[in-house]
Design a protein around this motif. Structure first.
Motif, short mmCIF file in Angstrom:
data_model
loop_
_atom_site.label_atom_id
_atom_site.label_comp_id
_atom_site.label_asym_id
_atom_site.label_seq_id
_atom_site.Cartn_x
_atom_site.Cartn_y
_atom_site.Cartn_z
N HIS A 653 0.85 -1.20 0.00
CA HIS A 653 0.00 0.00 0.00
C HIS A 653 0.88 1.24 0.00
O HIS A 653 1.98 1.24 0.56
N TRP A 654 0.38 2.28 -0.62
CA TRP A 654 1.14 3.54 -0.64
C TRP A 654 1.04 4.21 0.72
O TRP A 654 -0.06 4.46 1.21
N VAL A 655 2.16 4.51 1.30
CA VAL A 655 2.16 5.34 2.51
C VAL A 655 2.06 6.80 2.04
O VAL A 655 1.30 7.59 2.57
N VAL A 656 2.84 7.11 1.02
CA VAL A 656 2.72 8.40 0.34
C VAL A 656 2.60 8.08 -1.15
O VAL A 656 3.56 7.59 -1.76
N PRO A 657 1.43 8.32 -1.71
CA PRO A 657 1.28 7.97 -3.13
C PRO A 657 2.14 8.90 -3.99
O PRO A 657 2.32 10.07 -3.64
N PRO A 658 2.66 8.42 -5.10
CA PRO A 658 3.46 9.28 -5.96
C PRO A 658 2.55 10.24 -6.73
O PRO A 658 1.37 9.94 -6.93
N ALA A 659 3.11 11.34 -7.13
CA ALA A 659 2.36 12.24 -8.01
C ALA A 659 2.29 11.57 -9.39
O ALA A 659 3.18 10.79 -9.73
N PRO A 660 1.23 11.88 -10.18
CA PRO A 660 1.20 11.31 -11.53
C PRO A 660 2.49 11.67 -12.27
O PRO A 660 2.95 12.82 -12.22
N GLY A 661 3.11 10.71 -12.86
CA GLY A 661 4.37 10.94 -13.56
C GLY A 661 5.58 11.01 -12.65
O GLY A 661 6.68 11.36 -13.09
N GLY A 662 5.42 10.64 -11.39
CA GLY A 662 6.53 10.65 -10.43
C GLY A 662 7.72 9.86 -10.96
O GLY A 662 7.54 8.83 -11.62
N ARG A 663 8.94 10.35 -10.65
CA ARG A 663 10.14 9.75 -11.25
C ARG A 663 10.73 8.64 -10.39
O ARG A 663 11.61 7.92 -10.84
N ILE A 664 10.27 8.56 -9.15
CA ILE A 664 10.89 7.56 -8.28
C ILE A 664 9.94 7.11 -7.18
O ILE A 664 9.11 7.91 -6.70
N ALA A 665 10.05 5.85 -6.80
CA ALA A 665 9.32 5.37 -5.62
C ALA A 665 10.30 4.59 -4.75
O ALA A 665 11.18 3.89 -5.25
N LEU A 666 10.11 4.75 -3.47
CA LEU A 666 10.92 4.02 -2.49
C LEU A 666 9.98 2.99 -1.84
O LEU A 666 8.90 3.36 -1.37
N ALA A 667 10.38 1.74 -1.89
CA ALA A 667 9.52 0.68 -1.33
C ALA A 667 10.26 -0.02 -0.20
O ALA A 667 11.44 -0.35 -0.34
N TYR A 668 9.59 -0.25 0.92
CA TYR A 668 10.24 -0.94 2.03
C TYR A 668 9.36 -2.09 2.50
O TYR A 668 8.15 -2.10 2.28
#
Ligand code: TPP
Ligand code: MG
Length: 796
Positions: A653-668
């Motif tokens: 689940h997203w803790v902080v959802p990315p903005a549309p077109g976001g360049r990076i996501a950090l997953a833990y």
């Protein structure tokens, strides 16, 4: 007038018994034929497309024919549960065919796709298989734990009232006793005073490669007795016993007793003339012995000397019946047999995977009286008439229906409340392990809606009950024992946090440290609905690294679709000071790769509560599975938030959802959450559109992703998996940085979902003692390492 003479055995009864044994011999003959033919057909008759040897074990089947005939057609009752020696699969299939419970097509496709399985399988061969077998030793040990579960279920009043009590029986190969797990199970069984278990050992003194050492079984017999077992040795059949009773018989017995296993095997293979030669050389001067052997033809002599206990149906039945009547003490029967009995390679040390040639099969067919084209006819080539045999088979105890729907039982679902009681975590730090202990303790109160759930849970742990936080639950629900045993410390008023009185009502089964036993018990308890008609919700706790110690038994339990909850804790580097041997690395990969086991690693207690509830529901569903929670002792400040349960269950689940077109996501995943959050806070200052993803189950994510791709290929074009939906807002070329306290390969595949690049962080070297800051820095899990990975990912 003379008084009438009363015969010792009334004539009618004697005739009846003689008729029964005559029919049983016909059945033996049929089973020998069908098992050998099933294997022959698979290897020599069916087209072979890939050139691989199909295989099968005609010799292993032949040695156990009489034992299985005695069991299935005389001793066993439908409520008895059996683990069949893996290599006797074809005999088992043939027995079911005689009972009308196996069709011909699966036997014709034995070892083929959709056909009868090489080794009996609950899930593939269907309801007649009580325990799958294949990994030698495990099926045998499983019967001990299944008998423990049967007692548990009965003593807790969970079994259907009308259901008669049964016995668990293992038909074991002698080499299975080389497996260490057998002795772990014996010791554990002794502690729990198990009852109603039989292990019948097909003592053919051969394994795969060779003939087993001679003196071994003297030792093994002693071991069984030491563990409280009754041991019954069935060495010689009645004809040999009769010969021993004659003049010179003692000498013959001594000779056979002293004959090394390898010589006995070799002479059996060579036949009557060879027997005569050595017997004359060694005992030729004994008049008594000569009187016994001289009148016999070579074939008759061979038949006499190989008349071992495990091939004499009357002796087998008499002995098993006597043990049945005597007591419910666990009993080991050592039945002497010859591997390949009745087949051309009988006794040959290389016969384990040996197959009869086409020519040998033709000769065998002629001796069996089978006409070409009638190989599968169940009553072909027998002296007894079909009607008489059918009537006899229908009359044996095992043929009766246990319930109207057969031997497979079922149990109603246990209601699980919508949410589980989560102790208030706000304002204090709590680990997932601590949270687990608290929630289970709360369930243990058994209040209101939790009452039913609590009464069906059974917990178990291999000597790590307290250190995996099960203690408070056990204090409330008690330790299970067939006998009431007081808690001496408590009686003496000595302070202890653990109240460990043992009673038949207790709901925790305490095991010794052997982890294989944990998984065998979870497996046995997880089959309770089908085998004992009772719904158990088994929960087992173990240190995460030591899942590896019981891994084969864990896979074995999952293979047969047993349903349970495994809680492994503590895990990873995060239990820092304990050192490398205690710091697990590979377990997340095991969770991903083990079928019928859904694995999770929550970071926070709110996720844990959702997943724990899900586990109790999921393990009861017909299409559910066992569940594994990997937990930690690292206490974290708990977030206050609302979670969408479905996403947590689906794996992320997203803790902080990315903005549309976001360049990076950090997953833990798991207890590295604070490092990921701290790094994310810094990252977001530069990358406003970045997202922070909490992964609770890479296994679930991956399984659903691959399932959706398969469905799309099959035409369901709109199917989108959870992880595809989650990653959709990111730019197509966005980067993913992933981190867990475990092997990084668990996440590396995420890049394939949308063709994005991944920088996976995790542990790929053995751990060591230290504190969390030191270890996370050393192994690249700290904030700085995560930020470096983000920079690398963005620059690439
Ligand atoms: C754990 C495990 N190790 C190895 C094997 C391969 N294997 C299959 S049968 C066998 C020997 C079995 O001998 P035994 O139990 O005496 O059976 P039998 O002589 O009745 O065929 C071996 C080593 C296996 N099935 N499982
Ligand atoms: Mg053997």
């Amino acid at each position: 007038m003379d008084a009438p003479v009363t015969p010792l055995v009334p004539a009618a009864a004697a005739t009846e018994a003689a008729r029964k044994f005559a029919l049983l011999r016909q059945i033996e003959r049929k089973l020998l034929w069908l098992s050998a033919w099933m294997i022959h057909n698979a290897n020599h008759i069916r087209p072979n497309r890939d050139g691989l040897k199909v295989g099968g074990h005609q010799a292993s089947c032949a040695s156990v024919i009489s034992i299985m005939t005695a069991l299935y057609f005389d001793l066993l009752r439908p409520q008895d549960r059996v683990a069949v020696k893996p290599h006797a699969g074809p005999v088992f299939h043939a027995i079911n065919a005689l009972f009308g419970r196996q069709r011909r097509p699966p036997m014709e496709t034995f070892r083929g796709f959709g056909g009868a399985q090489a080794y009996p399988s609950r899930t593939k061969d269907g309801p007649e298989v009580d325990f799958s077998t294949g990994s030698v030793g495990l099926g045998v040990a499983m019967t001990s734990f299944s008998s423990l579960v049967a007692d548990y279920v009965r003593l807790h009043g969970l079994a259907p009232e009308a259901l008669p009590g049964g016995r668990t029986v293992a038909i074991a190969g002698d080499a299975e006793l080389d497996e260490g797990n057998i002795y772990e199970a014996l010791l554990e069984g002794w502690k729990h005073d198990i009852r109603n278990v039989w292990w019948i050992i097909d003592y053919n003194r051969q394994s795969l490669d060779s003939v087993v050492p001679d003196r071994l079984f003297g030792r093994i017999e002693g071991l069984f007795r030491d563990m409280g077992w009754n041991v019954v040795t069935m060495k010689y059949g009645r004809r040999l016993q009769a010969a021993f009773a004659r003049e010179g018989g003692e000498e013959l017995r001594r000779w056979i007793d002293d004959c090394p296993n390898s010589l006995f095997s070799a002479l059996t293979f060579q036949g009557g003339a060879a027997w005569r030669q050595v017997l004359l050389a060694d005992l030729g001067r004994s008049r008594g012995v000569r009187a016994i052997i001289d009148p016999l033809t070579d074939d008759e002599l061979a038949e006499l000397i190989t008349n071992l206990g495990g091939h004499d149906i009357e002796y087998l039945i008499e002995t098993l019946r006597a043990a049945h009547a005597a007591s419910d003490q666990p009993t080991c029967f050592i039945a002497y047999t010859i591997k390949g009995m009745g087949l051309p390679f009988a006794g040959h040390k290389d016969n384990h995977s040996g197959l009869m040639t086409k020519e040998q099969m033709e000769t065998f067919r002629a001796t069996m009286g089978i006409r070409p084209g009638h190989e599968w006819d169940l009553f072909e080539g027998l002296d007894a008439g079909e009607a008489e045999l059918r009537e006899f088979i229908a009359s044996v105890p095992f043929a009766t229906q246990l319930t109207p729907s057969g031997r497979v039982l079922a149990a109603p679902l246990v209601a699980v409340p919508e949410t589980l009681p989560v102790a208030r975590a706000t304002g204090r730090k709590l680990s997932t392990q601590g949270g687990f202990g608290e929630i289970l303790a709360e369930i243990g109160r058994g209040q209101g809606a939790l009452k039913e759930l609590a009464s069906h849970i059974v917990t178990t742990s291999p000597d790590v009950t307290v250190s995996t936080s099960l203690g408070p639950w056990v204090n409330r629900r008690g330790v299970f024992d067939r006998h009431t045993r007081n808690d001496v410390f408590r009686d003496a008023k000595l302070a202890s946090a653990q109240r460990w009185g043992m009673t038949p009502e207790g709901q925790h089964i305490e095991l010794g440290i052997a982890e294989q036993n944990l998984f065998l018990l979870l497996g046995a308890a997880g089959l309770a609905p089908a085998l004992h008609g009772a719904r158990l919700l088994p929960v087992g706790t173990v240190y995460d690294p030591f899942v590896n110690r019981g891994l084969d038994a864990l896979i074995y339990a999952c293979y047969q679709d047993a349903r349970f909850l495994l809680v492994s804790t503590p895990s990873g580097l995060s239990l820092a000071p304990e050192g490398g041997q205690h710091q697990s690395i590979n377990t997340p990969l095991l969770g991903i790769s083990t079928d019928r086991l859904v694995s999770y690693e929550p970071a926070y207690v709110d996720e844990l509560a959702i997943l724990l509830r899900h586990a109790f529901v999921h393990m009861q569903q017909p299409d559910g599975a066992a569940v594994w929670l990997r937990l930690s002792t690292r206490a974290l400040a708990q977030p206050v938030r609302r979670l969408e349960a479905a996403s947590v269950i689906d794996g992320a689940h997203w803790v902080v959802p990315p903005a549309p077109g976001g360049r990076i996501a950090l997953a833990y995943q798991g207890p590295v959450a604070p490092e990921a959050e701290a790094a994310f806070a810094v990252l977001r200052e530069e990358e406003l559109g970045a997202g922070l993803l909490a992964i609770t189950s890479p296994g679930r994510l991956q399984a659903e992703w691959r399932g959706a791709a398969r469905a799309r290929r099959g035409g369901a074009h709109n199917r989108v998996s959870h992880i595809e939906r989650l990653l959709a807002p990111l730019a197509p070329d966005a980067a993913l940085v992933t981190v867990l306290d475990g092997h990084p390969a668990a996440h590396a595949w995420l890049g394939a979902v949308r063709g994005q690049r991944v920088v996976p962080l995790g542990v790929d070297h053995f751990g060591q003692s230290g504190d969390i800051p030191d270890l996370y820095r050393e192994y690249g899990l700290d904030e700085e390492a995560i930020l470096d990975a983000c920079a690398e990912a963005l620059l690439a």
